[in-house]
Design a protein around this motif. Structure first.
Motif, PDB file in Angstrom:
ATOM      1  N   ASP A 184     -61.023  66.350  19.335  1.00 21.59           N
ATOM      2  CA  ASP A 184     -61.812  66.961  18.268  1.00 21.59           C
ATOM      3  C   ASP A 184     -63.220  66.375  18.206  1.00 21.59           C
ATOM      4  N   GLU A 212     -67.818  76.959  17.424  1.00 26.78           N
ATOM      5  CA  GLU A 212     -67.654  77.863  18.566  1.00 26.78           C
ATOM      6  C   GLU A 212     -67.030  77.146  19.756  1.00 26.78           C
ATOM      7  N   SER A 213     -67.351  75.870  19.904  1.00 21.49           N
ATOM      8  CA  SER A 213     -66.846  75.132  21.060  1.00 21.49           C
ATOM      9  C   SER A 213     -65.422  74.633  20.872  1.00 21.49           C
ATOM     10  N   ARG A 214     -64.919  74.650  19.625  1.00 20.70           N
ATOM     11  CA  ARG A 214     -63.569  74.142  19.353  1.00 20.70           C
ATOM     12  C   ARG A 214     -62.522  74.905  20.166  1.00 20.70           C
ATOM     13  N   ASP A 215     -62.672  76.228  20.261  1.00 23.28           N
ATOM     14  CA  ASP A 215     -61.731  77.038  21.030  1.00 23.28           C
ATOM     15  C   ASP A 215     -61.796  76.668  22.511  1.00 23.28           C
ATOM     16  N   ARG A 247     -60.053  73.365  23.047  1.00 18.78           N
ATOM     17  CA  ARG A 247     -58.591  73.523  23.059  1.00 18.78           C
ATOM     18  C   ARG A 247     -58.123  74.060  24.412  1.00 18.78           C
ATOM     19  N   ALA A 248     -58.896  74.983  24.973  1.00 17.07           N
ATOM     20  CA  ALA A 248     -58.536  75.538  26.285  1.00 17.07           C
ATOM     21  C   ALA A 248     -58.637  74.472  27.368  1.00 17.07           C
ATOM     22  N   TYR A 297     -62.838  82.048  29.909  1.00 15.73           N
ATOM     23  CA  TYR A 297     -63.888  81.194  29.353  1.00 15.73           C
ATOM     24  C   TYR A 297     -65.070  81.024  30.303  1.00 15.73           C
TER      25      TYR A 297
END
Length: 167
Positions: free
Chosen positions: A77, A92-95, A98-99, A160
């Motif tokens: 995180d 926006e970068s959190r997804d 996670r990937a 992505y």
């Protein structure tokens, strides 16, 4: 060595021991390479280069021997901030993070995961990691190269990254 020692909280006998080890390593390096001295500069200037590099490497290795390689979910995180991503763009970068996390867990071998976490996420120098893992720097480089390729493929497959970045 004083500046690095202060940042790494080295003092007393521990600092003296590292200084003596670094000086001994530098002396061995100087003795082993004295035949290569060409006289382009003063001998002391030439010799100081070995002392500076060897003592710095010794202090750096000492720091990383005490540091762990673990990278918890909370660390994932905080990764956008470590990479310099602006707070507004962090959502926006959190997804994407996670990937990447999922791809690291699912696509990399245990050894590749260890190398990736140590080098990319924790910022460990490759020579220190090679020493810790009993590998060569070239082997570490190859593991990282293969890991990055797998991660790029996984991120492209998940949509992505554009496919042309795989080359």
């Amino acid at each position: 060595m004083g500046r690095r020692a202060a940042r790494q909280r080295l003092a007393g006998p521990e600092l003296d021991d590292i200084a003596h080890q670094g000086a001994a390593d530098a002396l061995l390096a100087i003795c082993g390479k004295v035949e290569t001295f060409r006289g382009d500069c003063k001998f002391t200037t030439w010799a100081y280069k070995f002392v500076i590099f060897d003592v710095a490497a010794k202090v750096n290795r000492h720091f990383w021997q005490r540091a762990g390689v673990a990278f918890d979910d909370e660390d994932w995180d905080r990764l956008p901030a470590r990479l310099g991503i602006e707070p507004g763009a962090q959502a926006e970068s959190r997804d994407l993070m996670r990937a990447v996390h999922r791809a690291v867990d699912e696509k990399l071998t245990a050894r590749q995961r260890t190398v990736f976490v140590a080098l990319v996420l924790n910022g460990m120098p490759s020579d220190v990691l090679a020493d810790q893992l009993g590998a060569t720097q070239n082997a570490i480089y190859k593991m990282m190269f293969d890991a990055r390729r797998k991660l790029r493929t996984a991120l492209a497959d998940a949509g992505y990254l554009p496919d042309q970045q795989l080359a």
